[in-house]
Design a protein around this motif. Structure first.
Motif, PDB file in Angstrom:
ATOM      1  N   PRO A 105     -11.387   3.259   8.381  1.00 11.15           N
ATOM      2  CA  PRO A 105     -10.101   3.569   7.755  1.00 11.15           C
ATOM      3  C   PRO A 105      -8.934   3.399   8.728  1.00 11.15           C
ATOM      4  O   PRO A 105      -9.023   3.772   9.893  1.00 11.15           O
ATOM      5  CB  PRO A 105     -10.263   5.040   7.326  1.00 11.15           C
ATOM      6  CG  PRO A 105     -11.732   5.229   7.197  1.00 11.15           C
ATOM      7  CD  PRO A 105     -12.355   4.356   8.237  1.00 11.15           C
ATOM      8  N   LEU A 108      -2.812   6.752   9.452  1.00  6.99           N
ATOM      9  CA  LEU A 108      -1.888   7.235   8.440  1.00  6.99           C
ATOM     10  C   LEU A 108      -0.523   6.593   8.594  1.00  6.99           C
ATOM     11  O   LEU A 108      -0.103   6.241   9.690  1.00  6.99           O
ATOM     12  CB  LEU A 108      -1.733   8.757   8.530  1.00  6.99           C
ATOM     13  CG  LEU A 108      -2.985   9.598   8.299  1.00  6.99           C
ATOM     14  CD1 LEU A 108      -2.654  11.072   8.450  1.00  6.99           C
ATOM     15  CD2 LEU A 108      -3.556   9.336   6.916  1.00  6.99           C
ATOM     16  N   MET A 126      -2.616  12.191   1.495  1.00  2.00           N
ATOM     17  CA  MET A 126      -2.856  11.802   2.874  1.00  2.00           C
ATOM     18  C   MET A 126      -3.650  12.871   3.645  1.00  2.00           C
ATOM     19  O   MET A 126      -4.383  12.543   4.578  1.00  2.00           O
ATOM     20  CB  MET A 126      -1.534  11.527   3.580  1.00  2.00           C
ATOM     21  CG  MET A 126      -0.843  10.260   3.130  1.00  2.00           C
ATOM     22  SD  MET A 126      -1.790   8.723   3.528  1.00  2.00           S
ATOM     23  CE  MET A 126      -2.691   8.453   1.991  1.00  2.00           C
ATOM     24  N   TYR A 129      -7.129  12.068   2.814  1.00  2.00           N
ATOM     25  CA  TYR A 129      -7.490  10.844   3.540  1.00  2.00           C
ATOM     26  C   TYR A 129      -7.785  11.161   5.002  1.00  2.00           C
ATOM     27  O   TYR A 129      -8.778  10.690   5.564  1.00  2.00           O
ATOM     28  CB  TYR A 129      -6.338   9.849   3.422  1.00  2.00           C
ATOM     29  CG  TYR A 129      -6.550   8.520   4.097  1.00  2.00           C
ATOM     30  CD1 TYR A 129      -7.077   7.438   3.403  1.00  2.00           C
ATOM     31  CD2 TYR A 129      -6.200   8.330   5.433  1.00  2.00           C
ATOM     32  CE1 TYR A 129      -7.262   6.201   4.016  1.00  2.00           C
ATOM     33  CE2 TYR A 129      -6.374   7.097   6.059  1.00  2.00           C
ATOM     34  CZ  TYR A 129      -6.901   6.042   5.349  1.00  2.00           C
ATOM     35  OH  TYR A 129      -7.082   4.831   5.972  1.00  2.00           O
ATOM     36  N   TYR A 159      -3.518   2.451   0.690  1.00  2.00           N
ATOM     37  CA  TYR A 159      -4.400   3.571   1.017  1.00  2.00           C
ATOM     38  C   TYR A 159      -5.366   3.892  -0.116  1.00  2.00           C
ATOM     39  O   TYR A 159      -6.463   4.389   0.131  1.00  2.00           O
ATOM     40  CB  TYR A 159      -3.568   4.789   1.411  1.00  2.00           C
ATOM     41  CG  TYR A 159      -3.007   4.618   2.802  1.00  2.00           C
ATOM     42  CD1 TYR A 159      -3.801   4.858   3.924  1.00  2.00           C
ATOM     43  CD2 TYR A 159      -1.715   4.167   3.015  1.00  2.00           C
ATOM     44  CE1 TYR A 159      -3.321   4.667   5.198  1.00  2.00           C
ATOM     45  CE2 TYR A 159      -1.216   3.969   4.293  1.00  2.00           C
ATOM     46  CZ  TYR A 159      -2.029   4.221   5.377  1.00  2.00           C
ATOM     47  OH  TYR A 159      -1.549   4.011   6.642  1.00  2.00           O
ATOM     48  N   SER A 163      -9.369   3.780   0.509  1.00  2.00           N
ATOM     49  CA  SER A 163     -10.209   4.893   0.037  1.00  2.00           C
ATOM     50  C   SER A 163     -11.306   4.381  -0.886  1.00  2.00           C
ATOM     51  O   SER A 163     -12.457   4.818  -0.796  1.00  2.00           O
ATOM     52  CB  SER A 163      -9.342   5.934  -0.682  1.00  2.00           C
ATOM     53  OG  SER A 163      -8.369   6.488   0.187  1.00  2.00           O
TER      54      SER A 163
END
Length: 235
Positions: A105, A108, A126, A129, A159, A163
């Motif tokens: 991943p 941010l 977030m 996440y 994002y 995900s």
């Protein structure tokens, strides 16, 4: 070896727990798109993990505060390796293209939000996440009320696509990452193209992956070095 002396010094400061929060965030963001610095940080993480004191023993019931950043760094890379192993698919014999796909991943987003996007709802997505709760992150991002003309549509799609990839929801991942790649600007666009290429590689879809990597190399931005390395390994 890092890409330059300044980055090498920053990585050393990070490993020693002496790098400030903003500088750390900027460095980790850079590392995701720089193969040389990524290797340097891997080495630093290995050294930190080897030197870190044991936690929870009678003699060291907790780590001293000066060791928090080094321990966090080691934990970060262990977590990344765990996600990589998960995405590789367990005991299956890896195909050559899967072995170079990187579905770790991405960091941010730290910019200023504008437009219709609800900052509180975005923060909740977030947070999930950041905690690797990708199911909640996907659901919260999908529930955001955002118009087709909103400047953050590509960011949300990026994002959400990342995900979805962690959940192995490939059609959703490709749809959202393609939107980020086509409608995003700057780093959002490049991240969309980079991660979409990784999904294609993982799914053995070599031609679309190669096309995206060639675009990244041609534009010579942050993801160009890693894209060049992957193209070379594909050959």
């Amino acid at each position: 070896m890092a890409c330059n002396q300044e980055r090498a010094e920053q990585i050393g400061e990070m490993a020693g727990g002496r790098l400030g929060e903003d500088a750390l965030a900027e460095l980790l963001d850079h590392v995701t798109s720089c193969a040389a610095c990524s290797q340097e940080v891997d080495l630093a993480a290995d050294l930190v993990a080897a030197d870190a004191p044991a936690v929870g023993t009678a003699s060291t019931p907790f780590a001293p505060s000066s060791n928090r950043w080094p321990l966090a760094l080691a934990a970060l890379f262990l977590a990344m390796m765990g996600l990589w192993a998960l995405n590789r698919g367990g005991s299956e014999e890896p195909r050559p293209d899967v072995s170079i796909a990187n579905l770790t991943p991405l960091p941010l987003f730290r910019g200023v939000l504008r437009g219709e996007l609800d900052p509180l709802a975005w923060d909740r997505a977030m947070q999930a996440y950041a905690e690797a709760d990708f199911s909640a992150a996907f659901e919260r991002l999908a529930a955001l009320s955002i118009g087709d003309e909103d400047p953050h549509l590509a960011l949300v799609s990026l994002y959400r696509g990342i995900s979805a990839a962690q959940l192995q929801q490939w059609p959703e991942a490709k749809r959202d990452l393609l939107l980020a790649a086509e409608q995003g600007e700057g780093l959002v666009r490049d991240r969309g193209r980079w991660f979409l290429a990784q999904v294609h590689l993982f799914l053995d879809e070599l031609e679309p992956a190669r096309a995206l990597l060639i675009e990244l190399v041609a534009e010579d931005q942050d993801y160009a070095p890693n894209a060049a390395v992957q193209l070379e390994r594909m050959e």
